[in-house]
Design an enzyme around this catalytic site. Structure first.
Site, PDB file in Angstrom:
ATOM      1  N   LYS A   1       3.340   8.662  10.046  1.00 43.68           N
ATOM      2  CA  LYS A   1       2.862   7.953  11.239  1.00 43.68           C
ATOM      3  C   LYS A   1       3.703   8.141  12.510  1.00 43.68           C
ATOM      4  CE  LYS A   1       0.177   5.009   8.318  1.00 43.68           C
ATOM      5  NZ  LYS A   1      -1.151   4.519   8.318  1.00 43.68           N
TER       6      LYS A   1
ATOM      7  N   TYR B   1       0.859  -1.179   0.000  1.00 44.74           N
ATOM      8  CA  TYR B   1       0.000   0.000   0.000  1.00 44.74           C
ATOM      9  C   TYR B   1       0.897   1.231   0.000  1.00 44.74           C
ATOM     10  CZ  TYR B   1      -3.660   3.357   1.310  1.00 44.74           C
ATOM     11  OH  TYR B   1      -4.532   4.413   1.336  1.00 44.74           O
TER      12      TYR B   1
ATOM     13  N   ASP C   1       9.377   2.802   1.323  1.00 45.33           N
ATOM     14  CA  ASP C   1       8.182   3.406   1.909  1.00 45.33           C
ATOM     15  C   ASP C   1       8.168   2.995   3.376  1.00 45.33           C
ATOM     16  OD1 ASP C   1       5.720   4.118   2.839  1.00 45.33           O
ATOM     17  OD2 ASP C   1       4.636   3.576   1.017  1.00 45.33           O
TER      18      ASP C   1
HETATM   19  C1  PLP Z   1       3.286   1.934   3.726  1.00 44.71           C
HETATM   20  C2  PLP Z   1       2.316   3.064   3.565  1.00 44.71           C
HETATM   21  N1  PLP Z   1       2.557   3.997   2.644  1.00 44.71           N
HETATM   22  C3  PLP Z   1       1.737   5.041   2.463  1.00 44.71           C
HETATM   23  C4  PLP Z   1       0.608   5.179   3.225  1.00 44.71           C
HETATM   24  C5  PLP Z   1      -0.301   6.356   3.011  1.00 44.71           C
HETATM   25  O1  PLP Z   1      -0.173   7.235   4.075  1.00 44.71           O
HETATM   26  P1  PLP Z   1      -1.350   8.274   4.424  1.00 44.71           P
HETATM   27  O2  PLP Z   1      -2.501   7.474   4.932  1.00 44.71           O
HETATM   28  O3  PLP Z   1      -0.729   9.175   5.448  1.00 44.71           O
HETATM   29  O4  PLP Z   1      -1.669   8.989   3.174  1.00 44.71           O
HETATM   30  C6  PLP Z   1       0.320   4.244   4.212  1.00 44.71           C
HETATM   31  C7  PLP Z   1      -0.893   4.366   5.046  1.00 44.71           C
HETATM   32  O5  PLP Z   1      -1.257   3.501   5.795  1.00 44.71           O
HETATM   33  C8  PLP Z   1       1.188   3.142   4.376  1.00 44.71           C
HETATM   34  O6  PLP Z   1       0.936   2.193   5.272  1.00 44.71           O
END
Ligand code: PLP
Length: 422
Positions: A262, A143, A234
């Protein structure tokens, strides 16, 4: 503990449904039971009907320091008296940047953003600009936010749009490979010379919490180096959670760019793109990255206070210890009740579901799990005072201690008894 009833939440939810689609402000929340919370404190949530919950969802991860961590809350409240955003630089930015880069150890420069979704896009744009190539590689099941070029589901082995209204051709901007399969990555990189970047969650926290097999991340690094491809980690979930320096520190592999969010800001909406100066400096002109709320005063205050706390009182050993004990308790309780729960992942973030107990190494293994059955069980847990994500991931915070472990164990025991009765 008997099953919780929530008359006030039900009333609020009915009203919410008339105000906002599905009664929620993020589609991810549609799967959770419709509980309205008054407040959170430490590892606990308190609902409008007077019930408390041991929280292992942590707002989908940001509350790594627990809810309303005093030093962060006080710093944000104090600094907000200066204002919020100026559309210009302010005095907290450098300190936040220095702390972040010093904590990571490998990156030269940082840009703050607000969400992981948009900051992942900034990383991909930067990689395209730096290489002059157009495509990227991502892992099945990963994700990287909810935008059209990364939001997908797997149908008959193919990556398909996961949402109505999504532009399917945007998914053609990427090649999808299984996580933990360096040979598949090698093949894609060999067959295509238009690849700017490989973007990878170093631990697939959104897909069964799948850790990298030994050597995988090193191989990804080597393959990117061989082809002049930008490696993007990521670290939106893993950053500042698996170690102060995130997954890069924990696994000893350095990306070219990484995206954080986060855990870095004690629950405040902040993301960051960090990386090598040779890439990051393109943002000084040729490559656009913008955002009205980037590096706001509350955001920088939250980053400074959170990172200071993480550096002065590292919670990592405590989080690992709590997570290990909790995983062990869940396994023992499930066995005692004859419920086939399976657990995998790291103590700081792990995945619970029903199904085949074999360890899964990529997204195809999810097919062996009963995810829908577990989502129902998550409601049973909520009805017994344990708040978890219906998709199976459990997050442990620095605020989870022995009291929380005791309460969680009793409540999980009761939820399993109720599940086994049915
Ligand atoms: C690995 C990862 N990348 C990107 C995102 C997207 O982040 P946001 O919800 O702050 O847009 C998330 C969200 O859970 C994530 O787990």
């Amino acid at each position: 503990m008997s099953t919780l009833t929530r008359a006030r939440s039900a009333e609020l939810f009915e009203r919410a449904c008339s105000l906002t689609p599905g009664g929620v402000h993020s589609n991810v929340r549609l799967a959770s039971p419709p509980v309205f919370f008054e407040r959170g404190s430490g590892a606990w949530l308190y609902d409008t009907d007077g019930h408390d919950y041991v929280d292992y969802l942590l707002g989908q991860g940001p509350n790594f320091l627990g809810h309303a961590p005093p030093s962060v809350t006080e710093a944000v409240a104090r600094e907000m008296r200066r204002g919020s955003v100026f559309g210009a630089q302010h005095v907290l930015e450098n300190q936040a940047g220095e702390l972040l880069l010093d904590s990571l150890g490998w990156a030269d420069k940082v840009r703050f953003g607000v969400t992981g979704t948009e900051t992942d896009q900034a990383a991909l744009r930067l990689a395209r600009a730096a290489t002059g190539r157009t495509k990227f590689v991502r892992c099945g099941g990963a994700y990287h936010g909810w935008l059209d070029n990364v939001l997908s589901t797997t149908v008959d082995g193919q990556s398909e749009p996961a949402s109505a209204g999504q532009l399917p051709h945007h998914l053609q901007d990427s090649y999808v490979v299984p996580f933990n399969d360096a040979a598949a990555l090698d093949t894609v990189l060999t067959e295509h010379d238009d690849i700017a970047a490989v973007i990878v969650e170093p631990v697939m926290c959104n897909t069964g919490v799948i850790p990298p097999v030994p050597g995988y991340l090193e191989n990804v690094r080597r393959l990117c180096d061989q082809r002049g491809v930008v490696l993007i980690f990521d670290e939106v979930i893993t950053g500042f959670r698996l170690a102060l320096g995130g997954a890069a520190e924990r696994f000893g592999v350095t990306p070219d760019l990484a995206v954080y969010g986060k855990a870095m800001a004690g629950g405040w909406p902040v993301a960051a793109l960090a990386g090598k100066a040779s890439l990051m400096d393109m943002l000084a002109g040729a490559v656009t990255h913008a955002g009205t709320f980037n590096s706001s005063i509350p955001a920088c205050a939250a980053v400074i206070a959170s990172l200071s706390l993480l550096r002065e009182h590292p919670p990592y050993a405590g989080v690992e210890a709590h997570g290990s004990k909790l995983m062990e308790s869940i396994e023992k309780l499930a066995a005692r009740h004859g419920v086939p729960l399976r657990i995998q992942g790291l103590p700081a973030a792990f995945h619970v579901s029903f199904g085949d107990s074999e360890v899964i190494h990529d997204h195809t293994g999810l097919a062996k799990l009963d995810l829908a059955g577990y989502a129902e069980f998550a409601k049973t847990l909520a009805n017994h005072g344990v708040w978890v994500a219906p998709r199976g991931v459990w997050y442990v915070s620095a605020a989870h201690g022995d009291d929380e472990l005791r309460a969680a164990t009793e409540r999980i025991d009761a939820a399993l008894a109720s599940h086994a009765e049915r």
